[in-house]
Structure formats: structure tokens, C-alpha cells
Design a protein around this motif. Structure first.
Motif, PDB file in Angstrom:
ATOM      1  N   PHE A  80      -9.968  62.462  44.175  1.00  0.00           N
ATOM      2  CA  PHE A  80     -11.243  61.868  43.772  1.00  0.00           C
ATOM      3  C   PHE A  80     -11.079  61.293  42.372  1.00  0.00           C
ATOM      4  O   PHE A  80     -10.078  61.543  41.710  1.00  0.00           O
ATOM      5  N   ALA A  81     -12.047  60.519  41.947  1.00  0.00           N
ATOM      6  CA  ALA A  81     -11.981  59.905  40.618  1.00  0.00           C
ATOM      7  C   ALA A  81     -12.123  60.996  39.550  1.00  0.00           C
ATOM      8  O   ALA A  81     -13.041  61.811  39.616  1.00  0.00           O
ATOM      9  N   ALA A  82     -11.203  60.990  38.568  1.00  0.00           N
ATOM     10  CA  ALA A  82     -11.229  62.005  37.512  1.00  0.00           C
ATOM     11  C   ALA A  82     -10.661  61.424  36.231  1.00  0.00           C
ATOM     12  O   ALA A  82      -9.933  60.434  36.250  1.00  0.00           O
ATOM     13  N   PHE A  83     -11.014  62.046  35.106  1.00  0.00           N
ATOM     14  CA  PHE A  83     -10.450  61.666  33.814  1.00  0.00           C
ATOM     15  C   PHE A  83     -10.504  62.869  32.885  1.00  0.00           C
ATOM     16  O   PHE A  83     -11.284  63.801  33.089  1.00  0.00           O
ATOM     17  N   ASP A  84      -9.671  62.849  31.873  1.00  0.00           N
ATOM     18  CA  ASP A  84      -9.688  63.834  30.796  1.00  0.00           C
ATOM     19  C   ASP A  84      -9.774  63.082  29.476  1.00  0.00           C
ATOM     20  O   ASP A  84      -9.008  62.149  29.235  1.00  0.00           O
ATOM     21  N   ALA A  85     -10.700  63.491  28.622  1.00  0.00           N
ATOM     22  CA  ALA A  85     -10.808  62.944  27.273  1.00  0.00           C
ATOM     23  C   ALA A  85     -10.776  64.113  26.301  1.00  0.00           C
ATOM     24  O   ALA A  85     -11.488  65.103  26.498  1.00  0.00           O
ATOM     25  N   THR A  86      -9.916  64.023  25.286  1.00  0.00           N
ATOM     26  CA  THR A  86      -9.790  65.112  24.324  1.00  0.00           C
ATOM     27  C   THR A  86      -9.981  64.603  22.901  1.00  0.00           C
ATOM     28  O   THR A  86      -9.832  63.412  22.624  1.00  0.00           O
ATOM     29  N   ALA A  87     -10.301  65.535  22.020  1.00  0.00           N
ATOM     30  CA  ALA A  87     -10.394  65.265  20.583  1.00  0.00           C
ATOM     31  C   ALA A  87      -9.685  66.407  19.867  1.00  0.00           C
ATOM     32  O   ALA A  87     -10.019  67.578  20.082  1.00  0.00           O
ATOM     33  N   GLU A  88      -8.693  66.072  19.042  1.00  0.00           N
ATOM     34  CA  GLU A  88      -7.941  67.069  18.284  1.00  0.00           C
ATOM     35  C   GLU A  88      -7.944  66.687  16.815  1.00  0.00           C
ATOM     36  O   GLU A  88      -7.724  65.518  16.471  1.00  0.00           O
ATOM     37  N   PRO A  89      -8.186  67.672  15.914  1.00  0.00           N
ATOM     38  CA  PRO A  89      -8.179  67.345  14.485  1.00  0.00           C
ATOM     39  C   PRO A  89      -6.782  66.951  14.018  1.00  0.00           C
ATOM     40  O   PRO A  89      -5.781  67.482  14.513  1.00  0.00           O
ATOM     41  N   THR A  90      -6.720  66.010  13.074  1.00  0.00           N
ATOM     42  CA  THR A  90      -5.415  65.614  12.555  1.00  0.00           C
ATOM     43  C   THR A  90      -4.796  66.735  11.732  1.00  0.00           C
ATOM     44  O   THR A  90      -3.586  66.887  11.708  1.00  0.00           O
ATOM     45  N   ILE A  91      -5.635  67.533  11.053  1.00  0.00           N
ATOM     46  CA  ILE A  91      -5.182  68.728  10.329  1.00  0.00           C
ATOM     47  C   ILE A  91      -6.105  69.860  10.757  1.00  0.00           C
ATOM     48  O   ILE A  91      -7.317  69.792  10.530  1.00  0.00           O
ATOM     49  N   ALA A  92      -5.557  70.906  11.379  1.00  0.00           N
ATOM     50  CA  ALA A  92      -6.394  71.965  11.955  1.00  0.00           C
ATOM     51  C   ALA A  92      -6.462  73.227  11.105  1.00  0.00           C
ATOM     52  O   ALA A  92      -7.280  74.098  11.374  1.00  0.00           O
ATOM     53  N   THR A  93      -5.607  73.360  10.103  1.00  0.00           N
ATOM     54  CA  THR A  93      -5.612  74.582   9.298  1.00  0.00           C
ATOM     55  C   THR A  93      -5.552  74.239   7.818  1.00  0.00           C
ATOM     56  O   THR A  93      -5.147  73.151   7.428  1.00  0.00           O
ATOM     57  N   GLY A 122     -10.890  69.515  10.868  1.00  0.00           N
ATOM     58  CA  GLY A 122     -11.689  70.196  11.881  1.00  0.00           C
ATOM     59  C   GLY A 122     -11.013  71.494  12.256  1.00  0.00           C
ATOM     60  O   GLY A 122      -9.806  71.647  12.059  1.00  0.00           O
ATOM     61  N   THR A 123     -11.778  72.435  12.787  1.00  0.00           N
ATOM     62  CA  THR A 123     -11.202  73.717  13.183  1.00  0.00           C
ATOM     63  C   THR A 123     -11.223  73.911  14.691  1.00  0.00           C
ATOM     64  O   THR A 123     -10.689  74.887  15.192  1.00  0.00           O
ATOM     65  N   ARG A 124     -11.845  72.984  15.424  1.00  0.00           N
ATOM     66  CA  ARG A 124     -11.906  73.098  16.878  1.00  0.00           C
ATOM     67  C   ARG A 124     -11.444  71.801  17.532  1.00  0.00           C
ATOM     68  O   ARG A 124     -11.575  70.726  16.955  1.00  0.00           O
ATOM     69  N   SER A 125     -10.908  71.943  18.736  1.00  0.00           N
ATOM     70  CA  SER A 125     -10.490  70.812  19.562  1.00  0.00           C
ATOM     71  C   SER A 125     -11.383  70.786  20.790  1.00  0.00           C
ATOM     72  O   SER A 125     -11.932  71.825  21.191  1.00  0.00           O
ATOM     73  N   TRP A 126     -11.484  69.632  21.419  1.00  0.00           N
ATOM     74  CA  TRP A 126     -12.471  69.440  22.482  1.00  0.00           C
ATOM     75  C   TRP A 126     -11.871  68.750  23.697  1.00  0.00           C
ATOM     76  O   TRP A 126     -10.917  67.987  23.591  1.00  0.00           O
ATOM     77  N   LEU A 127     -12.480  69.001  24.868  1.00  0.00           N
ATOM     78  CA  LEU A 127     -12.125  68.342  26.130  1.00  0.00           C
ATOM     79  C   LEU A 127     -13.406  68.075  26.897  1.00  0.00           C
ATOM     80  O   LEU A 127     -14.292  68.936  26.957  1.00  0.00           O
ATOM     81  N   VAL A 128     -13.515  66.893  27.463  1.00  0.00           N
ATOM     82  CA  VAL A 128     -14.561  66.593  28.442  1.00  0.00           C
ATOM     83  C   VAL A 128     -13.883  65.885  29.601  1.00  0.00           C
ATOM     84  O   VAL A 128     -12.902  65.155  29.414  1.00  0.00           O
ATOM     85  N   ASN A 129     -14.377  66.154  30.811  1.00  0.00           N
ATOM     86  CA  ASN A 129     -13.825  65.481  31.982  1.00  0.00           C
ATOM     87  C   ASN A 129     -14.968  64.933  32.820  1.00  0.00           C
ATOM     88  O   ASN A 129     -16.113  64.892  32.366  1.00  0.00           O
TER      89      ASN A 129
END
Length: 165
Positions: free
Chosen positions: A107-120, A126-133
Motif C-alpha cells: 500500500f502507499a506509505a512514507f516515512d518522514a523524520t527530523a533529527e537535530p544536527t547536534i543532539a547533546t 534539539g534533544t528529541r528526534s521525530w518520525l511521522v508516517n
């Protein structure tokens, strides 16, 4: 006859007191400023993922013929701007984004993510990373690595927990 000399300027002690007060105020204000910037970056990342999700749904029902698109497809369709379109290589508000149509499932699907360039550290963007599908559920993980979604019919998410939009 006595002449009185007027003191012009500040004494060394007065200047040291002012410098000390400025140092104390800076020690209190700078961590709060950095924390506020980090929170603003994370809010921007969530907002951008909302935009990508909405753009994907619009693309799928209009020019995508039932399929989701990558950044180039969404930008060509006029659903995202050039800043979001280049956010996989150029950081947007301290985050790098991915947007990948998934073709390995039935079926039709996608993944989109967001990751901080510096996490620590103190310079963390940023301190958190994200995913939406395609489900529209936003997942997060603490740290620099976004949750992942299985590229099979289960679309099971690992490495993260659901978040409220």
C-alpha cells in the motif's frame, strides 16, 4: 585657598561591582536562552513534519495518483517550499529532515523524520528526534536518532514512542 577636585568617571571598585552583577545575570539568563532556543527548534521540527504529512496526503490524492512523493515531487507540485525541499541536506532550525516514499509494502506509505544536527551538549539544537508516517502518528525518541518504521506490511515503529501533535 582650597580648590575642590571633582571626581570624573567611575572608580575601579564600582566597575568591578557592575561587571560582577552582569556576570551573575548572564549565568542565570544564558542557560534559559539556550533552552528556549532548543524548545523553539523542536516546535519548528514538529510543525515541519505536520507540513510534510499534509503535503503527502494532498500529493497522494492529487498529482501522486495514489502514491506518496519525495521532497522533489512535493516541491514540484507546489506543496512545500524550497527551504523544506532542501532540509535533507541543509538544516532547518537546527534539524535535518528526510522524506522517503516506501514502495516495499502493498500500500502507499512514507516515512518522514527530523533529527537535530547536534543532539547533546550545551550547543544542542534539539534533544528529541521525530518520525511521522502515513498513519499520521508522530513518534519521538530522545537523542539524535529518529525512530524507524518497518518497511513491510506491519509498519511497526521501533525506537520511539507516540507523541501528541
Amino acid at each position: 585657598m582650597t580648590t575642590h577636585q571633582r571626581q570624573l568617571g567611575f572608580s575601579l571598585v564600582e566597575l568591578l561591582i557592575v561587571v560582577g552583577i552582569i556576570g551573575i545575570i548572564s549565568a542565570i539568563a544564558v542557560p534559559n536562552l539556550i533552552s528556549s532556543r532548543r524548545a523553539a527548534n523542536e516546535a519548528s521540527a514538529i510543525s515541519t513534519l505536520r507540513l510534510i504529512f499534509s503535503a503527502q496526503q494532498t500529493y497522494r490524492s492529487t498529482s501522486g495518483s495514489g502514491s506518496f512523493g519525495d521532497f522533489g515531487d512535493l516541491q514540484t507540485a507546489g506543496l512545500i517550499d524550497s527551504v523544506v525541499g532542501a532540509s535533507d541536506t541543509t538544516a532547518k532550525s537546527g534539524y535535518l529532515f528526510t522524506n522517503v516514499p516506501i514502495i516495499e509494502v502493498g500500500f502507499a506509505a512514507f516515512d518522514a523524520t527530523a533529527e537535530p544536527t547536534i543532539a547533546t551538549g550545551t550547543l544542542a539544537t534539539g534533544t528529541r528526534s521525530w518520525l511521522v508516517n502515513e498513519s499520521g502518528v508522530l513518534y519521538f525518541a530522545t537523542g539524535g536518532t529518529a525512530p524507524t518504521c518497518a518497511a513491510d506490511d506491519t509498519r511497526a515503529v521501533s525506537g520511539g514512542a507516540p507523541s501528541n501533535w
